[in-house]
Design a protein around this motif. Structure first.
Motif, PDB file in Angstrom:
ATOM      1  N   LEU A 186     -39.135  33.770  22.516  1.00 18.36           N
ATOM      2  CA  LEU A 186     -39.332  32.337  22.746  1.00 18.36           C
ATOM      3  C   LEU A 186     -38.903  31.958  24.160  1.00 18.36           C
ATOM      4  CD1 LEU A 186     -40.039  29.498  21.770  1.00 18.36           C
ATOM      5  CD2 LEU A 186     -37.709  29.339  20.855  1.00 18.36           C
ATOM      6  N   GLY A 187     -37.780  32.487  24.604  1.00 15.60           N
ATOM      7  CA  GLY A 187     -37.315  32.212  25.962  1.00 15.60           C
ATOM      8  C   GLY A 187     -38.307  32.671  27.020  1.00 15.60           C
ATOM      9  N   ARG A 188     -38.932  33.805  26.788  1.00 13.25           N
ATOM     10  CA  ARG A 188     -39.941  34.300  27.735  1.00 13.25           C
ATOM     11  C   ARG A 188     -41.134  33.360  27.789  1.00 13.25           C
ATOM     12  NH1 ARG A 188     -39.831  40.774  26.260  1.00 13.25           N
ATOM     13  NH2 ARG A 188     -37.779  41.172  27.151  1.00 13.25           N
ATOM     14  N   TRP A 189     -41.558  32.843  26.631  1.00 15.46           N
ATOM     15  CA  TRP A 189     -42.668  31.884  26.612  1.00 15.46           C
ATOM     16  C   TRP A 189     -42.289  30.617  27.364  1.00 15.46           C
ATOM     17  CZ3 TRP A 189     -47.586  32.404  25.619  1.00 15.46           C
ATOM     18  CH2 TRP A 189     -48.030  33.419  24.780  1.00 15.46           C
ATOM     19  N   LEU A 190     -41.095  30.104  27.098  1.00 20.94           N
ATOM     20  CA  LEU A 190     -40.680  28.839  27.712  1.00 20.94           C
ATOM     21  C   LEU A 190     -40.481  28.954  29.223  1.00 20.94           C
ATOM     22  CD1 LEU A 190     -38.200  27.569  24.981  1.00 20.94           C
ATOM     23  CD2 LEU A 190     -40.548  26.806  25.402  1.00 20.94           C
ATOM     24  N   LYS A 191     -40.093  30.125  29.698  1.00 19.03           N
ATOM     25  CA  LYS A 191     -39.885  30.332  31.136  1.00 19.03           C
ATOM     26  C   LYS A 191     -41.152  30.766  31.854  1.00 19.03           C
ATOM     27  CE  LYS A 191     -35.025  31.470  30.699  1.00 19.03           C
ATOM     28  NZ  LYS A 191     -34.007  32.505  30.801  1.00 19.03           N
ATOM     29  N   GLY A 192     -42.263  30.897  31.115  1.00 18.38           N
ATOM     30  CA  GLY A 192     -43.523  31.287  31.745  1.00 18.38           C
ATOM     31  C   GLY A 192     -43.663  32.778  31.941  1.00 18.38           C
ATOM     32  N   TYR A 247     -44.953  34.906  29.933  1.00 21.29           N
ATOM     33  CA  TYR A 247     -46.241  35.358  29.427  1.00 21.29           C
ATOM     34  C   TYR A 247     -47.310  34.455  30.025  1.00 21.29           C
ATOM     35  CZ  TYR A 247     -43.390  37.646  25.830  1.00 21.29           C
ATOM     36  OH  TYR A 247     -42.472  38.399  25.161  1.00 21.29           O
ATOM     37  N   VAL A 248     -48.311  35.055  30.639  1.00 25.58           N
ATOM     38  CA  VAL A 248     -49.356  34.286  31.309  1.00 25.58           C
ATOM     39  C   VAL A 248     -50.718  34.814  30.881  1.00 25.58           C
ATOM     40  CG1 VAL A 248     -50.285  33.601  33.550  1.00 25.58           C
ATOM     41  CG2 VAL A 248     -47.840  33.954  33.286  1.00 25.58           C
ATOM     42  N   ILE A 249     -51.614  33.921  30.592  1.00 18.08           N
ATOM     43  CA  ILE A 249     -52.986  34.299  30.286  1.00 18.08           C
ATOM     44  C   ILE A 249     -53.717  34.415  31.617  1.00 18.08           C
ATOM     45  CG2 ILE A 249     -55.138  33.600  29.179  1.00 18.08           C
ATOM     46  CD1 ILE A 249     -53.387  32.089  27.145  1.00 18.08           C
ATOM     47  N   PRO A 250     -54.324  35.581  31.915  1.00 17.37           N
ATOM     48  CA  PRO A 250     -54.995  35.757  33.198  1.00 17.37           C
ATOM     49  C   PRO A 250     -56.131  34.755  33.387  1.00 17.37           C
ATOM     50  CG  PRO A 250     -54.929  37.820  31.962  1.00 17.37           C
ATOM     51  CD  PRO A 250     -54.417  36.753  31.064  1.00 17.37           C
ATOM     52  N   GLY A 251     -56.259  34.301  34.588  1.00 16.67           N
ATOM     53  CA  GLY A 251     -57.332  33.370  34.921  1.00 16.67           C
ATOM     54  C   GLY A 251     -57.353  33.151  36.420  1.00 16.67           C
ATOM     55  N   ALA A 252     -58.248  32.308  36.862  1.00 16.77           N
ATOM     56  CA  ALA A 252     -58.363  32.012  38.280  1.00 16.77           C
ATOM     57  C   ALA A 252     -57.110  31.280  38.765  1.00 16.77           C
ATOM     58  CB  ALA A 252     -59.592  31.152  38.532  1.00 16.77           C
ATOM     59  N   ALA A 253     -56.635  31.676  39.930  1.00 21.17           N
ATOM     60  CA  ALA A 253     -55.466  31.038  40.511  1.00 21.17           C
ATOM     61  C   ALA A 253     -55.816  29.620  40.953  1.00 21.17           C
ATOM     62  CB  ALA A 253     -54.970  31.844  41.700  1.00 21.17           C
ATOM     63  N   GLN A 254     -54.875  28.714  40.775  1.00 19.97           N
ATOM     64  CA  GLN A 254     -55.077  27.329  41.185  1.00 19.97           C
ATOM     65  C   GLN A 254     -53.998  26.954  42.181  1.00 19.97           C
ATOM     66  OE1 GLN A 254     -54.986  25.017  37.619  1.00 19.97           O
ATOM     67  NE2 GLN A 254     -57.077  25.523  37.078  1.00 19.97           N
ATOM     68  N   GLU A 255     -54.381  26.180  43.162  1.00 21.71           N
ATOM     69  CA  GLU A 255     -53.428  25.693  44.147  1.00 21.71           C
ATOM     70  C   GLU A 255     -52.713  24.475  43.573  1.00 21.71           C
ATOM     71  OE1 GLU A 255     -52.619  26.777  47.242  1.00 21.71           O
ATOM     72  OE2 GLU A 255     -53.887  28.532  46.922  1.00 21.71           O
ATOM     73  N   GLU A 256     -51.382  24.541  43.539  1.00 19.05           N
ATOM     74  CA  GLU A 256     -50.628  23.402  43.024  1.00 19.05           C
ATOM     75  C   GLU A 256     -50.540  22.284  44.057  1.00 19.05           C
ATOM     76  OE1 GLU A 256     -46.983  24.192  41.066  1.00 19.05           O
ATOM     77  OE2 GLU A 256     -47.731  26.035  40.184  1.00 19.05           O
ATOM     78  N   ASP A 257     -50.788  22.612  45.311  1.00 15.30           N
ATOM     79  CA  ASP A 257     -50.696  21.605  46.367  1.00 15.30           C
ATOM     80  C   ASP A 257     -51.964  20.774  46.497  1.00 15.30           C
ATOM     81  OD1 ASP A 257     -48.815  23.857  48.483  1.00 15.30           O
ATOM     82  OD2 ASP A 257     -48.134  22.465  46.951  1.00 15.30           O
ATOM     83  N   ASP A 258     -53.028  21.149  45.780  1.00 17.53           N
ATOM     84  CA  ASP A 258     -54.252  20.370  45.851  1.00 17.53           C
ATOM     85  C   ASP A 258     -53.994  18.968  45.309  1.00 17.53           C
ATOM     86  OD1 ASP A 258     -55.660  22.458  46.893  1.00 17.53           O
ATOM     87  OD2 ASP A 258     -56.668  22.992  45.027  1.00 17.53           O
ATOM     88  N   PRO A 259     -54.350  17.948  46.088  1.00 18.37           N
ATOM     89  CA  PRO A 259     -54.145  16.592  45.576  1.00 18.37           C
ATOM     90  C   PRO A 259     -55.118  16.310  44.442  1.00 18.37           C
ATOM     91  CG  PRO A 259     -55.319  16.546  47.667  1.00 18.37           C
ATOM     92  CD  PRO A 259     -54.918  17.986  47.400  1.00 18.37           C
ATOM     93  N   ALA A 260     -54.705  15.410  43.580  1.00 19.79           N
ATOM     94  CA  ALA A 260     -55.574  15.009  42.482  1.00 19.79           C
ATOM     95  C   ALA A 260     -56.761  14.267  43.071  1.00 19.79           C
ATOM     96  CB  ALA A 260     -54.807  14.095  41.529  1.00 19.79           C
ATOM     97  N   PRO A 261     -57.930  14.355  42.433  1.00 17.96           N
ATOM     98  CA  PRO A 261     -59.087  13.641  42.964  1.00 17.96           C
ATOM     99  C   PRO A 261     -58.803  12.140  43.026  1.00 17.96           C
ATOM    100  CG  PRO A 261     -59.618  14.763  40.901  1.00 17.96           C
ATOM    101  CD  PRO A 261     -58.208  15.071  41.228  1.00 17.96           C
TER     102      PRO A 261
END
Length: 56
Positions: free
Chosen positions: A27-33, A35-49
């Motif tokens: 559970l701790g591993r899930w909560l800390k991230g 485990y990750v489902i592979p997918g396209a990387a996203q930029e967190e710095d992208d402003p919202a539309p």
């Protein structure tokens, strides 16, 4: 079936884990991230539309 955390035999009460400790570790591993489902990387710095206000 063996515990995915430590490899000991799983107990019915905590299945698929062997004990509460291993279940909590998972559970701790899930909560800390951990485990990750592979997918396209996203930029967190992208402003919202932006939404432009309606023109009168």
């Amino acid at each position: 079936m063996s515990c995915p955390i430590c490899g000991k035999p799983a107990m019915e009460e905590y299945r698929p884990f062997c004990c509460k400790r291993c279940a909590d570790i998972d559970l701790g591993r899930w909560l800390k991230g951990g485990y990750v489902i592979p997918g396209a990387a996203q930029e967190e710095d992208d402003p919202a539309p932006s939404v432009e206000p309606p023109k009168h």
